[in-house]
Design a protein around this motif. Structure first.
Motif, mmCIF file in Angstrom:
data_model
loop_
_atom_site.group_PDB
_atom_site.id
_atom_site.type_symbol
_atom_site.label_atom_id
_atom_site.label_comp_id
_atom_site.label_asym_id
_atom_site.label_seq_id
_atom_site.Cartn_x
_atom_site.Cartn_y
_atom_site.Cartn_z
ATOM 1 N N VAL A 44 -0.350 20.635 8.892
ATOM 2 C CA VAL A 44 -1.286 21.727 8.497
ATOM 3 C C VAL A 44 -1.415 22.104 7.228
ATOM 4 N N ARG A 45 -0.291 22.461 6.542
ATOM 5 C CA ARG A 45 -0.261 22.666 5.150
ATOM 6 C C ARG A 45 -0.701 21.696 4.388
ATOM 7 N N ARG A 46 -0.328 20.162 4.606
ATOM 8 C CA ARG A 46 -0.667 19.015 3.905
ATOM 9 C C ARG A 46 -2.069 18.934 3.858
ATOM 10 N N PHE A 47 -2.931 19.089 4.684
ATOM 11 C CA PHE A 47 -4.317 18.768 4.520
ATOM 12 C C PHE A 47 -5.092 20.181 4.007
ATOM 13 N N PHE A 48 -4.196 21.367 4.220
ATOM 14 C CA PHE A 48 -5.051 22.614 3.747
ATOM 15 C C PHE A 48 -4.728 22.627 2.455
ATOM 16 N N ALA A 139 -2.103 19.084 14.725
ATOM 17 C CA ALA A 139 -2.466 19.197 13.407
ATOM 18 C C ALA A 139 -3.887 18.566 13.223
ATOM 19 N N ALA A 140 -4.082 17.228 13.808
ATOM 20 C CA ALA A 140 -5.383 16.618 13.509
ATOM 21 C C ALA A 140 -6.181 17.431 14.209
ATOM 22 N N VAL A 141 -5.997 17.786 15.382
ATOM 23 C CA VAL A 141 -7.175 18.552 16.303
ATOM 24 C C VAL A 141 -7.455 19.803 15.491
ATOM 25 N N THR A 142 -6.494 20.554 15.042
ATOM 26 C CA THR A 142 -6.726 21.894 13.929
ATOM 27 C C THR A 142 -7.686 21.567 13.052
ATOM 28 N N ARG A 143 -7.411 20.537 12.109
ATOM 29 C CA ARG A 143 -8.321 19.931 10.982
ATOM 30 C C ARG A 143 -9.917 19.742 11.655
#
Length: 285
Positions: A44-48, A139-143
Motif C-alpha cells: 500500500v505504501r509503495r503505490f501511495f 493491496a490491489a483491492v485497496t488501490r
C-alpha cells in the motif's frame, strides 16, 4: 519431539532459558498476521507514495470519459435502461477504473522483484504462499477502492449525473469481486511475465478490450444475438452490470447469477495463483 532448554551463565548475564525448537518445527503455527500485515502495508505504501500517478491520474483520466460523452451529446438526452446516458455510463466508468488499477498494482509487485533482483523479499520471509497472495491481492483491492472512491466523489459534484447508490450491497459486492478478479489476474501475469512489455501486453490486449467491450458504454440488449452471446461470455460484463445495478436499480443480466459466477471465478483464480506460487514457477531458480 521434545523441546531442549539451555541456560546461559556468565558473570554479567542473568540466568535466561533459551528455547531451541527441533528442526522442522514451526514457530508460527497458524496465520502470520504480523508478516501478512507488514507485506500488505508495504504494498500500500509503495503505490501511495506516488499517489498522483496511481490514484489521482487514473481518476482524472476516467472522469474525462464522462466529460467527453456528456459534452459531445449536448442537448441530446438519450435514455438507457430507464435512466439518462450519463447516469448509465457513470457506474461502468467507476468499476472499469477500479479493475484496471487493481490489475496494474498486482501485476507490478512480483515482476519488479524479478527484474530488480529483490524477489527474495517476497520468498524468504516466514510467510506462506496463501499469506503472500492475500497481501498482494488485498493491496490491489485497496488501490482499486481508493481510485473508485475518488472517481465517485468527482462524479458526485458533476452536474446532471446521479451516482447515489440504490443497492449498496451490490456496489460493495461487485466492486470487491471485480477488483479481486483483476488483482488475481495481475498476480498470475506478474508470475508469468519476465519484463514490463509482457505485463503491458496483457493489459493492452486482454484487460482493456475486455473492459471496454463489456457494456460499459452501451446496453448489450441493443446488440445482435451473436455479440450478445460474446458479451455474456465475458466475466467483465457481469461485474459492470451488477455494479451498475447498485446505482440505477436495473441490470443487463440476472444479478444473483452474476454475483455467484464471479465468486466461483475468483475461487478458481485464487487456486491457480496459489498453485503457481507454491510451485515456484518463474520465481525460484
Amino acid at each position: 519431539m521434545s523441546i531442549h532448554q539451555k541456560t546461559a551463565h556468565g558473570p554479567d548475564r542473568d540466568s535466561t532459558p533459551i528455547v531451541q525448537l527441533p528442526d522442522g518445527v514451526k514457530q508460527i503455527r497458524h496465520v502470520n498476521w504480523i508478516g501478512l500485515n507488514t507485506l500488505y502495508l508495504k504494498e500500500v505504501r509503495r503505490f501511495f507514495k506516488v499517489q498522483l500517478q496511481t490514484i489521482w491520474a487514473p481518476a482524472i483520466t476516467t472522469l474525462l470519459y464522462l466529460i467527453i460523452f456528456t459534452v459531445a451529446l449536448g442537448a441530446v438526452k438519450p435514455t438507457v435502461l430507464g435512466v439518462s446516458f450519463a447516469d448509465f455510463i457513470a457506474p461502468g466508468l467507476i468499476i472499469m477504473g477500479m479493475m484496471q488499477n487493481a490489475f496494474a498494482n498486482s501485476s507490478f509487485s512480483l515482476l519488479v522483484g524479478k527484474i530488480q533482483g529483490t524477489i527474495v523479499d517476497y520468498l524468504m520471509p516466514p510467510l506462506s504462499n496463501a499469506e503472500v497472495l492475500t497481501a498482494l491481492t488485498a493491496a490491489a483491492v485497496t488501490r482499486a477502492f481508493m481510485v473508485g472512491g475518488t472517481i465517485w466523489l468527482a462524479m458526485a459534484f458533476w452536474p446532471d449525473v446521479n451516482v447515489t447508490p440504490v443497492h449498496f450491497w451490490a456496489v460493495l459486492w461487485f466492486g470487491l469481486m471485480g477488483s479481486m478478479m483483476l488483482a488475481l489476474i495481475g498476480v498470475m501475469t506478474s508470475i508469468w511475465a519476465e519484463k514490463f512489455d509482457h505485463a503491458a501486453a496483457v493489459s493492452n490486449f486482454v484487460v482493456a478490450p475486455a473492459a471496454l467491450l463489456s457494456g460499459t458504454f452501451y446496453s448489450v440488449d441493443k446488440l445482435s444475438p451473436t455479440f450478445q452471446a460474446i458479451s455474456h461470455a465475458n466475466p467483465f460484463f457481469y461485474v459492470i452490470s451488477g455494479f451498475r445495478y447498485g446505482f440505477i436499480g436495473n441490470a443487463d443480466s440476472p444479478v444473483q447469477f452474476g454475483a455467484l459466477l464471479l465468486l466461483v471465478i475468483n475461487v478458481i483464480l485464487a487456486t491457480i495463483c496459489y498453485a503457481l506460487l507454491r510451485s515456484g514457477w518463474k520465481l525460484r531458480a
